[in-house]
Motif scaffolding. Sequence first.
Motif, PDB file in Angstrom:
ATOM      1  N   ASN A 246       7.357  44.886  67.075  1.00 43.20           N
ATOM      2  CA  ASN A 246       6.543  43.784  66.541  1.00 43.20           C
ATOM      3  C   ASN A 246       5.903  43.054  67.712  1.00 43.20           C
ATOM      4  OD1 ASN A 246       5.357  41.828  65.011  1.00 43.20           O
ATOM      5  ND2 ASN A 246       7.263  40.755  64.500  1.00 43.20           N
ATOM      6  N   THR A 251       5.087  39.686  61.235  1.00 45.82           N
ATOM      7  CA  THR A 251       6.211  40.264  60.501  1.00 45.82           C
ATOM      8  C   THR A 251       5.771  41.182  59.367  1.00 45.82           C
ATOM      9  OG1 THR A 251       7.608  38.376  61.071  1.00 45.82           O
ATOM     10  CG2 THR A 251       8.319  39.730  59.225  1.00 45.82           C
ATOM     11  N   GLU A 326      14.958  39.421  61.779  1.00 43.32           N
ATOM     12  CA  GLU A 326      13.803  40.220  61.375  1.00 43.32           C
ATOM     13  C   GLU A 326      14.092  41.718  61.521  1.00 43.32           C
ATOM     14  OE1 GLU A 326       9.234  39.506  62.457  1.00 43.32           O
ATOM     15  OE2 GLU A 326      10.383  40.330  64.145  1.00 43.32           O
ATOM     16  N   ARG A 428      10.217  42.088  51.239  1.00 39.57           N
ATOM     17  CA  ARG A 428       9.316  41.868  52.371  1.00 39.57           C
ATOM     18  C   ARG A 428       8.377  40.683  52.158  1.00 39.57           C
ATOM     19  NH1 ARG A 428       7.477  48.041  53.996  1.00 39.57           N
ATOM     20  NH2 ARG A 428       7.489  48.430  51.747  1.00 39.57           N
ATOM     21  N   THR A 430       6.938  37.049  52.272  1.00 36.78           N
ATOM     22  CA  THR A 430       7.099  35.977  53.258  1.00 36.78           C
ATOM     23  C   THR A 430       7.720  34.723  52.659  1.00 36.78           C
ATOM     24  OG1 THR A 430       5.080  36.780  54.339  1.00 36.78           O
ATOM     25  CG2 THR A 430       5.865  34.602  54.981  1.00 36.78           C
ATOM     26  N   LEU A 459      13.772  33.875  61.418  1.00 36.74           N
ATOM     27  CA  LEU A 459      13.635  35.316  61.630  1.00 36.74           C
ATOM     28  C   LEU A 459      14.085  35.747  63.015  1.00 36.74           C
ATOM     29  CD1 LEU A 459      10.154  36.027  59.972  1.00 36.74           C
ATOM     30  CD2 LEU A 459      12.374  36.842  59.166  1.00 36.74           C
ATOM     31  N   LYS A 460      14.047  34.818  63.978  1.00 37.66           N
ATOM     32  CA  LYS A 460      14.376  35.154  65.365  1.00 37.66           C
ATOM     33  C   LYS A 460      15.833  34.872  65.707  1.00 37.66           C
ATOM     34  CE  LYS A 460      10.015  36.127  65.727  1.00 37.66           C
ATOM     35  NZ  LYS A 460       9.583  37.535  65.608  1.00 37.66           N
ATOM     36  N   TYR A 493      12.197  37.568  52.463  1.00 38.46           N
ATOM     37  CA  TYR A 493      12.735  38.171  53.688  1.00 38.46           C
ATOM     38  C   TYR A 493      14.259  38.279  53.610  1.00 38.46           C
ATOM     39  CZ  TYR A 493       8.232  38.068  56.100  1.00 38.46           C
ATOM     40  OH  TYR A 493       6.930  38.293  56.491  1.00 38.46           O
TER      41      TYR A 493
END
Length: 503
Positions: A246, A251, A326, A428, A430, A459-460, A493
């Motif tokens: 990515n 994303t 993610e 998937r 958002t 996500l991180k 997600y």
Amino acid sequence: MKATVIANKDYTIAKIDDRVYGAFLEHLGRAVYEGIYEPDHPTADKDGMRGDVIELVKKLNVPVVRYPGGNFVSAYDWEDGIGPREDRPVRLDLAWHTSESNQVGVHEFADWCATVGTEMMLAVNLGSRGVDEARNFLEYVNHPGGSYWSDLRIANGRKEPWNVKMWCLGNEMDGSWQVGHKDAVEYGKLAANTARAMRMFDSKLELIVCGSSNADMPSYPDWERIVLEHTYDHVDYISLHMYFANRDDNTPNFLGLAEKLDTYIETVAATIKQVKAKRKSKRDVYISFDEWNVWYHSNKKDREILDGNGGWPHAPGLLEDIYNFEDVLMVGLILNTFIRRSDVVKIACIAQLVNVIAPIMTEKGGPAWAQTIYFPYYFASVFGRGTALQLQVNSPGYETPHAKVSPFVDVAGVRNDDGTLSFFLVNRHTTDSIETELELQGFAGGTVIDHQVMTHPDLKAVNTAKDQEQVAPRKGEGATIADGKVSVTLPPYSYQMLRVRVG
């Protein structure tokens, strides 16, 4: 937003080969040294292998581990890793610009495999070496005794042969970065000759020929066609590799790479059929997807180390991606793809197993822990064995550079051998939760027996030695079953595993 899934008892894809949940260990960075082998570690066993890593690997129930490479194998002399450790030479590894102590070789790796309960999948060097190296290695590993190489194995402490069945004929030989890189015709002839020689020893070996290193290679897919035209009657699998990145911090597009993976598999499967028809063959060749994972987080650091390491360090920290939430979604999508393509993908190896782009991380002298991607790999490996279901999925979707439509709800289903149904679902979208209904046609009754959910607001988010459960599965809530239909909400997600006991 809603999605529907139909699972019909009479519609299946194929029996899933357990080896699709395999892994990979290369003499690269800290995968072997400080990964599986650290004799001074508090948990080390009598062989110097880390006990904490062994326990994490055992939980994954890994069926096969590919070894010793990877790029490393293309200039590797396997003889350096046998005999008394004090007599083993230190060599320079050209692939990763490091030094190799050879303190771990085939004996140590084989013992470790026995400890964790996995099979060996060995690679031979078709870069700097060839037929002789392969046949001698095979004799050393698999012959009972009474010959030069088998008697040497016995003298080195292993009386019984290991009887390794899976052998890789080189690694990524289409790549200009590979020691001994060859074009498709040159490699195809060498691989065919090597396979012939190995089959003279044992006609029942499972041999894996090199396919494309990735779907963006300029030689793809002609490489597969040309190599198979030379080797089709002598091999059982063609290998594919793909890594997922990515780089643009997008994303939706990142997760859409699952469609690129599916197209890659479909194209090579069609190429196999083309060559089979051209050769009028009755044999089947399948796909070994023996390198795959997310890989991009460590690229800048790796480049700095490899470009300016000031020498040839032993086991430096290379390719140590720290995975985030993610990446859980991406790995879940990859595994779902392999399940749905189980008719052609029979072997797959996550690359790699420890420290180097791996689900397991270690600190020297310190703890080992599960990275975020450990969990979808665990769920698929442990609960994704059996027969893949041919699901009919109706989900809204979105467009990416990789496909016109990527469904928001990605799902794979497995009928386990005990009759349980296991579903692996990724949302998937958002921002939106998706109400999902799974209709179980032809199955009697139904009870939800397990529901695991992975979500995170960031996500991180990552797991670390000090915070090992920042990203981890939790027990799901709200999944219900009535009139043969399972209802479950998929948060935006999210990754979920849902298991249903049916009659």
